[in-house]
Design a protein around this motif. Structure first.
Motif, mmCIF file in Angstrom:
data_model
loop_
_atom_site.group_PDB
_atom_site.id
_atom_site.type_symbol
_atom_site.label_atom_id
_atom_site.label_comp_id
_atom_site.label_asym_id
_atom_site.label_seq_id
_atom_site.Cartn_x
_atom_site.Cartn_y
_atom_site.Cartn_z
ATOM 1 N N ASN A 31 0.591 -1.392 0.144
ATOM 2 C CA ASN A 31 -0.006 -0.087 -0.237
ATOM 3 C C ASN A 31 0.803 1.460 0.241
ATOM 4 O O ASN A 31 0.551 2.112 0.737
ATOM 5 N N GLY A 90 1.760 3.448 3.665
ATOM 6 C CA GLY A 90 2.088 1.993 3.455
ATOM 7 C C GLY A 90 3.185 1.436 4.488
ATOM 8 O O GLY A 90 3.229 2.002 5.625
ATOM 9 N N ASN A 127 2.642 -2.479 -4.388
ATOM 10 C CA ASN A 127 3.074 -3.702 -3.529
ATOM 11 C C ASN A 127 4.336 -4.375 -4.159
ATOM 12 O O ASN A 127 4.171 -5.425 -4.579
#
Length: 703
Positions: free
Chosen positions: A199, A293, A232
């Motif tokens: 993320n 993230g 990702n």
């Protein structure tokens, strides 16, 4: 090599597999004239120069015309030597011509030239002044002047001038200085496996990013590769940083987006290494600050040199209370307390002997790395020795009793680079607790003995585990190892996998021929017995008979093994005296990797498809061999577990109607996603077979 009876030869000079120089091509000539002068840097005068001759083919793979080795240790400093080398093809005795060289060794700098001149002036040292008498560090220049000598089938003549910088250890002071240059001034090694990110921030217009990571520990830095078009990213990179006593113990990690002009900052995080336990692999999910993230990495602090560490055997004293606590932890009555904690492994690394000399002075700087799946620990480096004594003790948490402990010995080179010295793979199920044993070190492929004088390592291991937890874990998906060598297409691997699959297919073909022979009444008594058996089975067959028949196969192999007065319960390995197989394969692969020009690019797509076929064939062959090895008690623990499963299956099929079992199976499959949405779909039988070694694994492990 061409139809016209001529060749277009050129020459490559390699040291240690690295290309140092390539000559120009002389067209349509068997006695070419080059007239070239050039200089090459050679770091190790004890390593021969590999001279390879090729015939240039436009648009195709160049033809190999022969090779030879130039041994630098036979050359005298400052004296020109004429050398005649016979060109040969490895593995063949065919004469391919010869190559003439004139070689001279000289120091690299004027200061060292003067030193050599002084030494040459001393009559006592003049006779012994060869590269073999040189001290440990050396650098070299390789200068060549090409010219032709009309000698019939002689390909060419090369004038070679090699300048070597050598440090002559003539007194104790110089020896001490050299030792200090190689001394280990760091306190610990920080091994990091950068696995993935999740993320991350989208930095590009298309909603994606091209992320990469930067690591900083003190003055050492590392930059990962770039993963394009991903939020990702999966990096899967392993590297080492070094921890010093007088520096900060904070590891700084920053994430960047790769751009054409200026890279964009995506986030940072800091890990305090002083808070992490030593000699243990930590699985760390770290959220990014000033961004979004997180990143996932494996971090291990090991290789500690301080003598007061808990991993040092010289100060280690076994505590009976701690051992009793461990035994109680994995006792049968405490099985249900923590199902994921399968066992505990203790490894004592004492010393090694017979290692190969990786440095110029005939010594090595070895250290030992222990890996159990994704856990990785290592010893300190012992300098200038072929018989290192590490005296360390390590512990691992065992998550799967079917795992294999890999022990690898490396040589530490300048700038913390490493060179492989030997490896051994030890299955946890084959460990005998408290047994102090010498293990032979093998090559990288684990097929033959490693280089050196019968290299061995002395280990003592103890593994405590709970059989019930281990059985439950065996029937669940196997943990993947993050750092694995990418399997590329190789002709030898492809052929070997085809032969493995052929052996399994031939078994079923022979079985089909046997059944057909019963139908054809080739043997009247055998056909009568087969007919009666078929009628009886068709009339009285019940599903519970299937696992019973499989139990009979186990019984057959058990009786056969007992008839030889020794149960074949070990992992079979090749004879320890077998010669290493790597050199011959490397020679063939070296030819395959020669220049392919545009053809290489054209075949790239075909190779990707062939690589998938190769790996698929290997998987099918491994599955078939694992089934075979389950029945023949290759791993008694897994065979026993399979027997218990078959008995349980027979009882269930005997007590419960098949239609109800099929109905329950279908309901479970439909309801799994609703009741347990995060569970991983699996097949217990395939999970069990994934723990059984195939025939390739049997070659790579030690008894």
């Amino acid at each position: 090599r061409s139809v016209s009876g001529t060749s277009d030869p050129y020459v490559k000079f390699k040291v240690g597999g690295r290309l140092l120089y390539k000559s120009k091509t002389i067209y349509r000539e068997l006695n070419p004239i080059w007239d070239e002068n050039f200089t090459l840097a050679i770091e190790d005068p004890f390593m021969p120069v590999h001279i390879k001759v090729f015939d240039y083919d436009w648009g195709l793979q160049d033809d190999f015309m022969g090779s030879a080795y130039l041994d630098l240790t036979k050359l005298d400093l400052g004296i020109s030597s004429d050398v005649t080398l016979i060109l040969r093809d490895p593995g063949k005795s065919e004469y391919l011509g010869q190559i003439l060289l004139t070689a001279t060794l000289w120091p690299r700098t004027q200061e060292d030239k003067d030193l050599v001149s002084v030494l040459c002036a001393e009559e006592e040292e003049l006779a012994d002044l060869t590269p073999a008498s040189v001290a440990s560090h050396a650098y070299a220049y390789l200068c060549l002047d090409w010219r032709q000598v009309p000698t019939g089938d002689v390909l060419n003549e090369v004038n070679v001038v090699i300048f070597v910088l050598q440090y002559f250890q003539r007194n104790t002071k110089l020896c001490d200085v050299n030792r200090r240059l190689k001394s280990q001034i760091w306190s610990s090694v920080v091994t990091i496996v950068l696995v993935e990110g999740k993320n991350l921030l989208p930095m590009d217009i298309d909603g994606f990013s091209d992320p990469y990571a930067k690591f900083r520990l003190g003055n050492e830095k590392y930059k990962s590769k770039v993963t394009y078009k991903s939020l990702n990213p999966s990096w899967l990179e392993q590297f080492d940083l070094h921890l010093y006593d007088d520096q900060s113990q904070e590891l700084e990690v920053t994430i960047w987006d790769k751009d054409r002009s200026k890279d964009d900052f995506m986030g940072r995080c800091t890990i305090d290494l002083s808070c992490l336990e030593r000699e243990k692999t930590h699985r760390i999910w770290q959220d990014l600050e000033e961004g979004a993230g997180s990143i996932f990495l494996l971090l291990t602090i090991s290789g500690t040199t301080a003598s007061e560490t808990i991993s040092d055997l010289t100060t280690y004293e076994e505590n009976p209370r701690e051992r009793e606590t461990l035994q109680n932890r994995y006792a049968f009555l405490r099985t249900l307390q923590n199902l994921r904690d399968v066992g505990h492994l203790t490894v004592k690394v004492f010393r090694a002997q017979g290692l190969a000399a990786a440095d110029l002075g005939g010594k090595s700087d070895p250290f030992c790395v222990l890996e159990l799946v994704n856990a990785r620990l290592q010893t300190q480096t012992e300098y200038k020795t072929l018989t290192p004594s590490w005296q360390k003790i390590f512990t691992f948490n065992v998550k799967d009793i079917n795992s294999v402990l890999e022990v690898t010995v490396y040589d530490e080179d300048r700038d913390h680079k490493v060179e492989f010295l030997g490896k051994v793979a030890i299955p946890l199920l084959r460990i005998r607790n408290g047994e102090k044993k010498w293990y032979s070190l093998k090559d990288k492929k684990l097929h033959g003995r490693a280089k050196g004088s019968c290299p061995q390592i002395l280990l003592e291991m103890t593994v405590l585990w709970n059989p019930i937890r281990a059985s439950i874990r065996t029937l669940n998906p196997k943990e993947d190892k993050y750092m694995q060598t990418e399997v590329k297409f190789k002709r030898q691997v492809f052929v070997r996998n085809v032969m493995r699959l052929k052996a399994i297919i031939m078994f079923f073909i022979e079985l089909g021929k046997f059944i057909q022979s019963c139908f054809e009444w080739e043997s009247t008594p055998r056909s009568i017995v087969a007919l009666v058996t078929f009628i009886v089975l068709c009339y009285y067959f019940e599903p519970y008979m299937i696992p019973i028949v499989m139990l009979l196969i186990f019984l057959k192999y058990y009786v056969v093994s007992m008839s030889y007065s020794s149960v074949r319960s070990g992992w079979t390995i090749h004879d320890e005296e077998e010669e290493p197989l790597g050199d011959e394969d490397d020679d063939e692969e070296d030819k395959d990797k020669e220049e392919k020009k545009s053809l290489k690019e054209r075949l790239q797509a075909i190779q990707e498809v062939t690589q998938s076929v190769q790996n698929s064939i290997g998987f099918i062959a491994s599955l078939g061999e694992s089934i075979k090895n389950t029945f023949n008690f290759t791993v008694p623990y897994l065979s026993t577990l399979a027997i218990l499963m078959l008995i349980a299956g027979a009882v269930v099929l005997y007590l419960v109607s098949v239609r109800y079992l099929i109905m329950a199976w279908g309901v479970n499959k439909f309801a799994r996603k609703l009741i347990r949405p995060h569970t991983v779909p699996n097949n217990e039988i395939l999970d069990l077979l994934s723990r059984v070694p195939d025939d390739e694994d049997l070659v790579c492990v030690n008894l």
